[in-house]
Design a protein around this motif. Structure first.
Motif: not given
Lengths: 116, 115
Positions: B32, B34, B49, B51, B100-101, B103
């Motif tokens: 993922y 960003f 972003k 995915f 997840a989340g 970074s």
């Protein structure tokens, strides 16, 4: 949607005192929140992962007794900098992940901490 | 462990010129990815972003980025830079699954725009 609010936006405290920073998810339930620190002209470094109802997981080199994290509800995590010193002056940013299958985290606006 | 490299610490472009900011990542699976922009004293603003799916991603403020798996890159582009684009730009890779989340950020690229 997906709004994360930090409070305060900036704070000045005296050396040796403690300061609490709040991170709230306003329109979703955040089972997981992340706390980052950014020194001037540097990148964001993850300090800890905060899971609702359990102890935070700290990254290597981050003092868990100095940076107390509490995630007592699905919409609020707090970071308390205890016995702050000038070297703790930094920009602290939180992010929150939606507990309903979220794949990304949304960032708050950050808190500028100055310790004098 | 995942990592992000932004090879250019500082880039200067003239207003109206095109821009490309480089980002290389290391991650064990499909990442993922960003791009964020940060003005002095401000928080992060998400530009775009990636995915999955179309490897060319459109973002806000006229920015786009292209995911190239073979080069482990996710470069940010803008065809015509405005003076208000001067800021710090961060590329980040986000984890999957239980993390997840979470970074990991690159060191950032400072963009200066000349009149």
């Amino acid at each position: 949607g997906a709004v994360v609010s930090q409070h305060p936006s900036w704070v000045i405290c005296k050396s040796g005192t403690s300061v609490k920073i709040e991170c709230r998810s306003l329109d979703f339930q955040a089972t997981t929140m992340f706390w980052y620190r950014q020194f001037p002209k540097q990148s964001l470094m993850l300090m800890a992962t905060s899971n609702e109802g359990s102890k935070a997981t700290y990254e290597q080199g981050v003092e868990k007794d100095k940076f107390l994290i509490n995630h007592a509800s699905l919409t609020l995590s707090t970071l308390t900098v205890t016995s702050a010193h000038p070297e703790d002056s930094s920009f602290y940013i939180c992010s929150a992940r939606n507990g309903q299958g979220g794949t990304e985290a949304f960032f708050g606006q950050g808190t500028r901490l100055t310790v004098v | 462990a995942q990592s992000v490299t932004q090879p250019d610490i500082h880039i200067t472009v003239s207003e109206g010129a095109s821009l490309e900011l480089r980002c290389n990542y290391s991650y064990g699976a499909t990442p993922y990815l960003f791009w964020y922009v940060q003005s002095p004293g401000q928080g992060l603003q998400l530009l775009l972003k990636y995915f999955s799916g179309d490897t060319l991603v459109q973002g806000i403020k006229g920015f786009e980025a292209e995911f190239k798996r073979s080069q482990s890159s996710f470069n940010l582009r803008k065809p015509s830079v405005h003076w208000s684009d001067a800021a710090e730009y961060f590329c980040a890779v986000g984890e999957h699954g239980t993390n997840a989340g979470k970074s990991t950020f690159g060191d950032g690229t400072t963009l200066t725009v000349k009149p």
